[in-house]
Structure formats: structure tokens, C-alpha cells
Write an enzyme that holds these catalytic residues in place. Sequence first.
Site, PDB file in Angstrom:
ATOM      1  N   TRP A 105      11.963  55.742  -0.853  1.00  0.00           N
ATOM      2  CA  TRP A 105      12.490  57.243  -0.887  1.00  0.00           C
ATOM      3  C   TRP A 105      12.064  58.279  -0.566  1.00  0.00           C
ATOM      4  O   TRP A 105      11.882  59.195   0.359  1.00  0.00           O
ATOM      5  CB  TRP A 105      13.122  57.577  -2.363  1.00  0.00           C
ATOM      6  CG  TRP A 105      14.579  58.278  -2.259  1.00  0.00           C
ATOM      7  CD1 TRP A 105      15.211  58.594  -0.481  1.00  0.00           C
ATOM      8  CD2 TRP A 105      14.582  58.578  -2.882  1.00  0.00           C
ATOM      9  NE1 TRP A 105      16.042  59.732  -1.220  1.00  0.00           N
ATOM     10  CE2 TRP A 105      15.506  59.661  -3.139  1.00  0.00           C
ATOM     11  CE3 TRP A 105      14.911  59.142  -4.381  1.00  0.00           C
ATOM     12  CZ2 TRP A 105      17.269  60.339  -3.944  1.00  0.00           C
ATOM     13  CZ3 TRP A 105      15.221  59.496  -5.721  1.00  0.00           C
ATOM     14  CH2 TRP A 105      17.018  60.459  -4.945  1.00  0.00           C
TER      15      TRP A 105
ATOM     16  N   HIS B 179      -0.611  53.713  -4.450  1.00  0.00           N
ATOM     17  CA  HIS B 179       0.369  53.416  -6.029  1.00  0.00           C
ATOM     18  C   HIS B 179      -0.906  53.835  -6.577  1.00  0.00           C
ATOM     19  O   HIS B 179      -1.205  52.961  -7.830  1.00  0.00           O
ATOM     20  CB  HIS B 179       0.941  51.828  -5.871  1.00  0.00           C
ATOM     21  CG  HIS B 179       1.950  52.090  -5.583  1.00  0.00           C
ATOM     22  ND1 HIS B 179       3.279  52.595  -5.447  1.00  0.00           N
ATOM     23  CD2 HIS B 179       2.804  50.786  -4.388  1.00  0.00           C
ATOM     24  CE1 HIS B 179       4.231  52.827  -5.387  1.00  0.00           C
ATOM     25  NE2 HIS B 179       3.764  51.009  -4.291  1.00  0.00           N
TER      26      HIS B 179
ATOM     27  N   MET C 134      19.910  55.076   2.741  1.00  0.00           N
ATOM     28  CA  MET C 134      18.842  54.662   2.518  1.00  0.00           C
ATOM     29  C   MET C 134      19.461  53.849   2.722  1.00  0.00           C
ATOM     30  O   MET C 134      18.824  52.469   3.409  1.00  0.00           O
ATOM     31  CB  MET C 134      18.358  54.986   1.965  1.00  0.00           C
ATOM     32  CG  MET C 134      17.234  56.898   2.269  1.00  0.00           C
ATOM     33  SD  MET C 134      15.799  56.332   3.295  1.00  0.00           S
ATOM     34  CE  MET C 134      15.013  55.920   2.407  1.00  0.00           C
TER      35      MET C 134
END
Length: 285
Positions: free
Chosen positions: A50, A101, A226
Site C-alpha cells: 500500500w 523490512h 488496490m
Amino acid sequence: MAEADLYFEYKGIYFTHFYHTPESLKYLEELSFRPDDIFIATYPKSGTTWSQEIVSQIMSGGDSSTAETLPYQDRTPWIEATQLADLHFEDRPSPRIFTTHLPYNMMPPSFYKVKPKAIYVMRNPKDVMISAFHYFGKRPIYADPGTLTEFLHKFLDGSKMPYGSWFDHVKSWLNAEDKEQFLYLNYEDMVQNLENSVARTAQFLDKSLDTEVIEKIAEKCLFKNMRNKVPDDSTNPIKSDDERLSELFRKGIVGDWKNHLSVEEAKYFDAVCKEKMRDVKCKWD
């Protein structure tokens, strides 16, 4: 497959063999970044895809042509993934957009030296845990999560989670120095008022956008919209478009943990969270 066959440990953190190798992580340490590079940093299942779309749309001024022709992993690649060396990112014009990450203390030396802008997105850890439980259970590149109760304890311990402990990860980024280098966003705020989050992000990135463009970007990046976009991800071992969508965009709601955790489990989770995060100020719902 056993965890030993799926994961390997690098500097005390678990990584998946599917997306990483010790060589790719070592290559990462030698990367040279630029002051105008942009980083999107998240703990897994905290709104990464996102956020990638939002930042891509902002930097293109709302022009979707690039977003519709290049997959996520090429537009905003993970710096720690094996693919980065093949994308020749060092040859791309600025500003470049990266995703990671990694916890803050594992970022490459160049990151601390040149101080590029970084957007860190946080999400309620109970929702992160529920999302990861479903995600790991459907993808063979991760160890079987077991029962939800078993996974809850594994998540709270964090030592054998890919990318390590959620608590350590969030604290590492929240406690980073040079705060002007960072924008901290909450997933819950993005769900509640996406236009405001888009505007804040654009301002942080020094991207002047009028109200109409901000509204347009927010509309394109609404969760329901999305879900209608299938990312071209050749590294994703999912057979069908429907399955691929369900993995990257499962529900996207705030508080889904309430549909899964018992009262006792939620209380236990909160108690552990309170103890581990006692020295950090943060909010979720």
C-alpha cells in the site's frame, strides 16, 4: 518443510531462503545511497505494498502510467532481496525509491552517512500478527504457523520470526536519530483519513501537489481499489490472480484481531506489548 530448510540466520535475524541469500545481504552492506533517495520501511504485514503505491503515485505527480507498467518489485525494490543486484539501481536517475523490512540497526552504512528520507509505517501489532498468521499459512516459503495460539506466542517471542521481533523492529526505527530524516505513519490513520496521509507524505517528500491531485491519489490508493490491481510479481508462488490478491490485500481493516483472539489471548498480548514497549510512545487504534 522444517524451519531450518526455509530460513537462515544473519546477524541474529531470520531471513527466508526464497527472497534472500547471505550474499545478497552482504551486497546490501556495500550499497551507496544518495541524499535524495527515498525509503519505505515497515515490519512485514504493516501496509508495505500500500505504501509503495502511495509513494510511487506521489513522486509521479499522480501519473499512473509508470505504476501500471512496472511491477512493485521493480519500482520500489527491497534493498535486502536477491533481485536488487539485477536491477542496476545504481544507474537509475534520482530520486530512487527503495523498500525495506530491515530493522533500523541493520541498514547499510551508507544509509546513516548520507541520511536519505525514510517513511516508517507502523500497524497495531495484533493486526500484524493476524495478517502474518494467514499469510504464512498459505505460502510454502514460510514455516507452518501452527495454531493461532502457537503463532501468537511465536510472534510475541519474535526470535524465530522473519525479520525478527516486531517490538525490536518498531523500537529501532522510533528511536532512530536525526528525526527530521523520518516520517512516521500509522496504518490506522491511513485507513481513517488517507487524503491526510497522502498530503503529509507529499509534504515530507517536498512534492508540491494541489488538492485535486492529492484526492486523486488517495482515491486510487483506497484499499478497495488496490485489491482490483493484480501486481505483476513473478517471484510470488501463487497460482491464480484471486489467490495473489488475497495474499497481498486480505482485508485491510483495523481491528480484525477482535475476530480471532479470545479475551484472554488479547489481554495476554496487551500485557506483553505494554512491558516490551514501556519506554516508547506510540499509538495504534
